[in-house]
Design an enzyme around this catalytic site. Structure first.
Site, mmCIF file in Angstrom:
data_model
loop_
_atom_site.group_PDB
_atom_site.id
_atom_site.type_symbol
_atom_site.label_atom_id
_atom_site.label_comp_id
_atom_site.label_asym_id
_atom_site.label_seq_id
_atom_site.Cartn_x
_atom_site.Cartn_y
_atom_site.Cartn_z
ATOM 1 N N SER A 180 0.833 -1.198 0.000
ATOM 2 C CA SER A 180 0.000 0.000 0.000
ATOM 3 C C SER A 180 0.874 1.256 0.000
ATOM 4 C CB SER A 180 -0.967 -0.036 1.183
ATOM 5 O OG SER A 180 -1.999 0.915 1.031
ATOM 6 N N ASP A 293 -9.571 -5.080 -5.145
ATOM 7 C CA ASP A 293 -9.005 -3.847 -4.601
ATOM 8 C C ASP A 293 -9.410 -2.681 -5.497
ATOM 9 O OD1 ASP A 293 -7.447 -1.888 -3.436
ATOM 10 O OD2 ASP A 293 -5.553 -2.965 -3.660
ATOM 11 N N HIS A 323 -7.884 -5.299 -0.740
ATOM 12 C CA HIS A 323 -6.689 -4.564 -0.333
ATOM 13 C C HIS A 323 -6.183 -5.043 1.030
ATOM 14 C CE1 HIS A 323 -3.996 -1.121 -0.786
ATOM 15 N NE2 HIS A 323 -4.151 -0.896 0.503
#
Length: 351
Positions: A180, A293, A323
């Site tokens: 991320s 995601d 995610h």
């Protein structure tokens, strides 16, 4: 140890909420359960994800320790060393945690569990960097802290008194990695290292970077992608479009749009001369993408742009997961996909 699942839109009403508003004014930005920013700049981060020490169960077969990288900025790192590598040199992965640049820690229990298992599965040493967070420290603070960690590492390597765990590292095989926002940090460090400006420091030059491992890299943009518009975003989603927008608003320099190069590396910028065809990173890049995601399309476009610019890139899409599934989800599907991801990382590192 168990992974922690949280809902980013969970609203927590603390006893001190009314007191905080009295002293700090109205709440200007909030991702419920994770971060609350007040009018006077005061920031609250409820501890819904436990912080843990470096201790690990003996039966896991991994040793972990913490160290200070920069006492003035409070940047530190947690290292993971598989016990069975005592008589061999193994690759080093320098890892950056996620959290939208605004939350997260190398001390979160979900990262502690994941990275201990990853070090064992990949057969490598992992150095997990805890960098400064926005909005108190907006970008480029995280990038600067990442580069500081690499400089610190190179200086220790050059010095006579290296850390004990460094004697297990093969510094001719160093990889940048993150998930991320941490993958965003790894990307920007990779572009810096690939440029002339990023390799002038002798300390950093003592490290041989072989590639980058980007797990669900956190990018954005003003124009919405199809996955941002159409991907279901249930309350348990680790990242929603609304949360993503808030993270970028808090992390970017004031007045910046989501087409800022730190957020949108694929945006052509004629004023600065930024050219996608000249996008250079490390020798190889592995990009791990989640099918469910909201960042899926941006991650795929990123892979395509790297390849078009002449970079060697591998792109893996994990079906049925969203995610940050590898650190936040307890489902059987997520656990199976996490093992697949670890296998892909191992193959990439040891190729």
């Amino acid at each position: 140890m168990a992974a922690t699942t949280f809902a980013p839109n969970l609203t927590l009403k603390a006893v001190g909420d009314d007191v905080s508003q009295k002293w700090h004014g109205a709440v200007t930005d909030e991702i419920g359960g994770l971060i609350r920013v007040y009018k006077d700049g005061h920031v609250e981060r409820p501890n819904i994800v436990p912080f843990v020490s470096s201790a690990l169960p003996q039966e896991l077969g991994v040793t972990s320790t913490d160290m200070v990288v920069d006492k003035f900025t409070n940047v530190w790192a947690r290292v993971y060393v598989p016990n069975h590598v005592q008589n061999q040199l193994v690759p080093l992965i320098v890892y950056f945690h996620g959290g939208g640049f605004c939350v997260g820690s190398a001390g979160w229990n979900c990262y502690h569990e994941f990275l201990a298992k990853l070090a064992l599965k990949v057969n490598c040493v992992i150095m997990s960097v805890n960098y400064r967070l926005a909005p108190e420290n907006p970008l480029p603070a995280a990038y600067d802290d990442g580069f500081k960690a690499l400089t610190w590492l190179g200086q220790r390597l050059q010095g006579a008194s290296s850390e004990w765990w460094m004697r297990q590292c093969d510094f001719s095989r160093v990889f940048l990695a993150g998930d991320s926002a941490g993958a965003n940090v790894a990307h920007h460090l990779a572009t810096r290292l690939a440029s002339n400006n990023g390799t002038k420091l002798k300390a950093v030059n003592s490290l041989c970077f072989k590639g980058a491992i980007l797990i669900q890299p956190f990018f954005g943009g003003e124009a919405r992608t199809d996955s941002e518009k159409r991907t279901p975003q249930p309350p348990s989603s680790a990242l929603t479009v609304a949360a993503s927008d808030t993270y970028w608003r808090l992390a970017l320099p004031r007045g910046s749009s989501r087409d800022h190069p730190w957020c949108n590396p694929l945006k052509q910028d004629k004023r600065s001369g930024y050219n996608l065809e000249k996008l250079r990173v490390l020798p190889r890049t592995l990009v791990c993408i989640s099918e469910r995601d909201i960042l899926r399309d941006r991650n795929v476009e990123y892979c395509e742009a790297l390849a078009k610019a002449g970079n060697v890139v591998e792109c893996v899409v994990y079906d049925g997961v969203g995610h940050a599934f590898q650190v936040l989800s307890k489902s059987n599907t997520a656990q199976a996909r996490a093992l697949e991801m670890m296998s892909h990382v191992r193959a990439f590192v040891h190729r």
